[in-house]
Design a protein around this motif. Structure first.
Motif, PDB file in Angstrom:
ATOM      1  N   GLN A   6       0.710  -1.144  -0.024  1.00 54.40           N
ATOM      2  CA  GLN A   6       0.000   0.086  -0.031  1.00 54.40           C
ATOM      3  C   GLN A   6       0.817   1.304   0.015  1.00 54.40           C
ATOM      4  OE1 GLN A   6      -3.286   0.702   2.924  1.00 54.40           O
ATOM      5  NE2 GLN A   6      -4.380   0.836   1.079  1.00 54.40           N
TER       6      GLN A   6
ATOM      7  N   ARG B 132      -4.211   6.740   2.380  1.00 53.00           N
ATOM      8  CA  ARG B 132      -4.003   5.302   1.784  1.00 53.00           C
ATOM      9  C   ARG B 132      -4.423   5.050   0.563  1.00 53.00           C
ATOM     10  NH1 ARG B 132      -6.215   1.020   4.472  1.00 53.00           N
ATOM     11  NH2 ARG B 132      -8.040   2.642   5.016  1.00 53.00           N
ATOM     12  N   VAL B 133      -3.692   4.975  -0.517  1.00 44.85           N
ATOM     13  CA  VAL B 133      -4.220   4.650  -1.929  1.00 44.85           C
ATOM     14  C   VAL B 133      -4.624   3.468  -2.146  1.00 44.85           C
ATOM     15  CG1 VAL B 133      -3.320   4.792  -4.464  1.00 44.85           C
ATOM     16  CG2 VAL B 133      -2.356   6.539  -2.880  1.00 44.85           C
ATOM     17  N   LEU B 134      -5.751   3.115  -2.655  1.00 40.47           N
ATOM     18  CA  LEU B 134      -6.429   1.710  -2.985  1.00 40.47           C
ATOM     19  C   LEU B 134      -6.244   1.654  -4.415  1.00 40.47           C
ATOM     20  CD1 LEU B 134      -9.895   2.033  -0.984  1.00 40.47           C
ATOM     21  CD2 LEU B 134      -7.865   0.919  -0.266  1.00 40.47           C
TER      22      LEU B 134
ATOM     23  N   SER C 181      -0.062   7.925 -12.387  1.00 36.61           N
ATOM     24  CA  SER C 181      -0.599   8.609 -11.036  1.00 36.61           C
ATOM     25  C   SER C 181      -1.536   9.613 -11.605  1.00 36.61           C
ATOM     26  CB  SER C 181       0.412   9.326 -10.350  1.00 36.61           C
ATOM     27  OG  SER C 181       1.353   8.358  -9.835  1.00 36.61           O
TER      28      SER C 181
ATOM     29  N   LEU D  57      -6.282   8.614  -8.986  1.00 36.06           N
ATOM     30  CA  LEU D  57      -6.168   8.243  -7.450  1.00 36.06           C
ATOM     31  C   LEU D  57      -7.463   7.711  -6.905  1.00 36.06           C
ATOM     32  CD1 LEU D  57      -3.408  10.509  -6.200  1.00 36.06           C
ATOM     33  CD2 LEU D  57      -3.057   8.095  -7.230  1.00 36.06           C
TER      34      LEU D  57
ATOM     35  N   TYR E 240      -8.337   7.028  -2.900  1.00 40.65           N
ATOM     36  CA  TYR E 240      -7.776   6.776  -1.723  1.00 40.65           C
ATOM     37  C   TYR E 240      -8.481   7.004  -0.541  1.00 40.65           C
ATOM     38  CZ  TYR E 240      -7.189  12.022  -1.972  1.00 40.65           C
ATOM     39  OH  TYR E 240      -7.360  13.129  -1.903  1.00 40.65           O
TER      40      TYR E 240
ATOM     41  N   LYS F  95      -3.719  -3.007   0.106  1.00 40.70           N
ATOM     42  CA  LYS F  95      -2.698  -2.896  -0.820  1.00 40.70           C
ATOM     43  C   LYS F  95      -3.192  -1.883  -1.706  1.00 40.70           C
ATOM     44  CE  LYS F  95      -0.954  -7.681  -0.499  1.00 40.70           C
ATOM     45  NZ  LYS F  95       0.618  -7.524  -0.370  1.00 40.70           N
ATOM     46  N   THR F  96      -2.219  -1.743  -2.744  1.00 42.34           N
ATOM     47  CA  THR F  96      -2.669  -0.541  -4.058  1.00 42.34           C
ATOM     48  C   THR F  96      -2.766  -1.349  -5.096  1.00 42.34           C
ATOM     49  OG1 THR F  96      -1.558   1.186  -2.771  1.00 42.34           O
ATOM     50  CG2 THR F  96      -1.792   1.342  -5.060  1.00 42.34           C
TER      51      THR F  96
END
Length: 122
Positions: free
Chosen positions: A8, A28-30, A36, A39, A41, A117-118
């Motif tokens: 993440q 927190r980026v999903l 980029s 996003l 998040y 996680k991302t």
């Protein structure tokens, strides 16, 4: 559709073009595009002074599911669109699938999202 789950990514509380935007809490980026440009998040909930000065009490700002697209980068605040507030879970994420899939220009990828996680999409 090509994507990968990575550890993440956590964006700092301060961001934006000049690094001076206060988002209130870490983000927190999903899901993110590899470049980029888009996003999705979660901004964590946080407490802050009610009127910006200590001694006047504190108010709680709940967690926020935020979607940021290239169109938002020209904004003075660079904040994006708030999709949900409060406890953010996978079912709440799936409730907003239409807006999220439209922003990422893909269909049926949200079932692969892991909240810890991302998901990086190419």
């Amino acid at each position: 559709m090509k994507f990968e789950l990575v550890d993440q990514i956590v964006l700092p509380r301060y961001g934006g073009r000049n690094g001076g935007i206060d988002f209130g809490a870490n983000r927190r980026v999903l899901v993110m595009k590899k470049d980029s440009s888009v996003l999705l998040y979660i901004r964590a909930g946080y407490s802050a002074a009610q009127c910006g000065v200590r001694g006047f009490g504190r108010e709680y700002n709940p967690a926020l599911l935020q979607l940021q697209t290239p169109n938002d980068s020209n904004s003075a605040y660079y904040l994006g669109v708030g999709l949900a507030e409060g406890r953010i879970s996978k079912p709440r994420l799936l409730e907003r699938a239409d807006k999220i899939e439209e922003a990422f220009e893909m269909k049926d990828f949200l079932q692969h999202v892991d909240m810890r996680k991302t998901l990086v999409i190419e």
